[in-house]
Design a protein around this motif. Structure first.
Motif, PDB file in Angstrom:
ATOM      1  N   UNK A 165      13.128  11.673   0.176  1.00  0.00           N
ATOM      2  CA  UNK A 165      11.746  11.535   0.209  1.00  0.00           C
ATOM      3  C   UNK A 165      11.113  11.242  -1.361  1.00  0.00           C
ATOM      4  N   UNK A 166      11.851  11.316  -2.540  1.00  0.00           N
ATOM      5  CA  UNK A 166      11.229  10.848  -3.708  1.00  0.00           C
ATOM      6  C   UNK A 166      10.906   9.572  -3.884  1.00  0.00           C
ATOM      7  N   UNK A 167      11.896   8.723  -3.335  1.00  0.00           N
ATOM      8  CA  UNK A 167      11.475   7.235  -3.188  1.00  0.00           C
ATOM      9  C   UNK A 167      10.213   6.693  -2.346  1.00  0.00           C
ATOM     10  N   UNK A 168       9.876   7.692  -1.731  1.00  0.00           N
ATOM     11  CA  UNK A 168       8.669   7.496  -0.935  1.00  0.00           C
ATOM     12  C   UNK A 168       7.285   7.893  -1.734  1.00  0.00           C
ATOM     13  N   UNK A 169       7.425   9.117  -2.019  1.00  0.00           N
ATOM     14  CA  UNK A 169       6.077   9.981  -2.323  1.00  0.00           C
ATOM     15  C   UNK A 169       5.891   9.519  -3.867  1.00  0.00           C
ATOM     16  N   UNK A 204     -11.335   2.039   2.250  1.00  0.00           N
ATOM     17  CA  UNK A 204     -11.550   1.624   3.530  1.00  0.00           C
ATOM     18  C   UNK A 204     -11.268   0.240   3.603  1.00  0.00           C
ATOM     19  N   UNK A 205      -9.955  -0.242   3.000  1.00  0.00           N
ATOM     20  CA  UNK A 205      -9.639  -1.615   3.134  1.00  0.00           C
ATOM     21  C   UNK A 205      -8.254  -1.466   3.689  1.00  0.00           C
ATOM     22  N   UNK A 206      -7.670  -2.875   4.046  1.00  0.00           N
ATOM     23  CA  UNK A 206      -6.008  -2.853   4.129  1.00  0.00           C
ATOM     24  C   UNK A 206      -5.284  -2.566   3.024  1.00  0.00           C
ATOM     25  N   UNK A 207      -4.303  -2.009   3.212  1.00  0.00           N
ATOM     26  CA  UNK A 207      -3.476  -2.062   2.030  1.00  0.00           C
ATOM     27  C   UNK A 207      -2.510  -3.208   1.833  1.00  0.00           C
ATOM     28  N   UNK A 208      -2.417  -3.175   0.350  1.00  0.00           N
ATOM     29  CA  UNK A 208      -1.426  -4.445   0.108  1.00  0.00           C
ATOM     30  C   UNK A 208      -0.076  -3.819  -0.458  1.00  0.00           C
ATOM     31  N   UNK A 209       0.791  -3.927   0.590  1.00  0.00           N
ATOM     32  CA  UNK A 209       2.158  -3.143   0.154  1.00  0.00           C
ATOM     33  C   UNK A 209       2.981  -4.138  -0.756  1.00  0.00           C
ATOM     34  N   UNK A 210       3.569  -3.311  -1.356  1.00  0.00           N
ATOM     35  CA  UNK A 210       4.642  -4.169  -2.414  1.00  0.00           C
ATOM     36  C   UNK A 210       6.138  -3.848  -1.895  1.00  0.00           C
ATOM     37  N   UNK A 211       6.362  -2.715  -1.180  1.00  0.00           N
ATOM     38  CA  UNK A 211       7.641  -2.354  -0.820  1.00  0.00           C
ATOM     39  C   UNK A 211       8.382  -1.746  -2.026  1.00  0.00           C
ATOM     40  N   UNK A 212       7.842  -1.112  -2.999  1.00  0.00           N
ATOM     41  CA  UNK A 212       8.364  -0.471  -4.212  1.00  0.00           C
ATOM     42  C   UNK A 212       7.356   0.867  -4.479  1.00  0.00           C
ATOM     43  N   UNK A 239       3.713   2.184  -3.276  1.00  0.00           N
ATOM     44  CA  UNK A 239       3.092   2.043  -1.908  1.00  0.00           C
ATOM     45  C   UNK A 239       2.409   3.319  -1.410  1.00  0.00           C
ATOM     46  N   UNK A 240       2.989   4.237  -1.977  1.00  0.00           N
ATOM     47  CA  UNK A 240       2.293   5.793  -1.662  1.00  0.00           C
ATOM     48  C   UNK A 240       0.696   5.690  -2.133  1.00  0.00           C
ATOM     49  N   UNK A 241       0.818   5.404  -3.602  1.00  0.00           N
ATOM     50  CA  UNK A 241      -0.666   5.347  -4.091  1.00  0.00           C
ATOM     51  C   UNK A 241      -1.417   4.285  -3.623  1.00  0.00           C
ATOM     52  N   UNK A 242      -0.619   3.322  -3.275  1.00  0.00           N
ATOM     53  CA  UNK A 242      -1.537   2.057  -2.672  1.00  0.00           C
ATOM     54  C   UNK A 242      -2.189   2.600  -1.314  1.00  0.00           C
TER      55      UNK A 242
END
Length: 253
Positions: A226-230, A245-253, A234-237
């Motif tokens: 779980x730490x790698x997620x929370x 109220x917008x689409x997220x801009x994922x970075x995969x990190x 991306x979790x903050x994004x």
């Protein structure tokens, strides 16, 4: 890569097509050795989020190429299993898009995928016993994990087929389409690709690996992942995008 396997990338989705329509996409060594590197590419390239495995010419896969079998050929990739998939799944999701028949090794390829979209006319089965063989590419091991034990036993011992409606009722497939299974699979793939890639990857990992965790250890085992997620960007994004109220801009990190 052999012409027996075709690949195409569509908006973060890699489509892997078994291209042996004249042989009902029966799995041979060249095709198996084409699927494995395509799945390696899925995991290696950040822009790729999901794979779809399908077959050309209206059939998913009719199983092992028996002519190749008689020649002593094995459609197994070491460490990856039948068709380069049945023993080792990639970290990212794979969707099977099934038209026509998914039989024997074809069914084993299908159940090695994470999700299945099938046309309403599709047929499914492990008829190996009718040929004096057994479904050793995962059918006997994985099918009882995915459908009721007695139904899996019946399919293995009789070799009979079931249709898409029955497979859906059993929970063997996710969606049934009246039209193109590929269109349905692409729709499903895009709904996955829109999500956080780390969250998708770890969600798949927990669901797959937790089957081997004891009741006493499963929460601790999950906590290790779980730490790698929370603690990720991306979790903050994801939280920020929701608030704004917008689409997220994922970075995969």
């Amino acid at each position: 890569m052999s012409d027996d396997i075709l690949t195409e990338v569509k908006d973060g989705v890699i489509v892997i097509t078994i291209n042996r329509p004249d042989a009902k996409n029966a799995m041979n060594k060249a095709a198996a050795e084409g699927i494995a590197p395509a799945l390696d590419r899925l995991d290696a390239e950040d822009d790729l989020r999901v794979a779809i495995l399908t077959g050309a010419g209206g059939t998913f896969c009719s199983g092992m190429d028996l002519k190749g079998f008689l020649r002593g050929e094995s459609p197994v990739v070491e460490g990856r299993g039948f068709g380069g998939l049945t023993q080792k799944s990639p970290e990212k999701p794979v969707i099977a898009a099934v038209e026509g028949y998914a039989l024997a090794g074809g069914l084993e390829l299908m159940i090695a995928c994470d999700l299945v979209v099938a046309n309403s006319g599709a047929k499914f089965g492990i008829p190996e016993a009718k040929r004096g063989l057994v479904a050793a590419g995962g059918g006997l091991l994985k099918l009882p994990e995915q459908i009721p034990h007695k139904v899996a036993m019946e399919l293995a011992l009789t070799g009979d087929f079931i249709d898409a409606a029955r497979a859906y009722d059993l929970g063997l497939i996710n969606r049934v389409t009246d039209g193109s299974a590929m269109d349905g699979a692409l729709e499903l793939a895009q709904s996955i690709a829109a999500n956080g890639p780390l969250a998708v990857k770890v969600s798949k990992q927990v669901i797959e690996e937790s089957r081997g965790w004891s009741l006493e250890s499963r929460w601790d085992e999950q906590a290790k992942l779980l730490p790698q997620i929370f603690m990720s960007e991306d979790a903050r994004e994801g939280a920020a995008a929701f608030a704004e109220k917008r689409k997220p801009n994922w970075k995969g990190k």
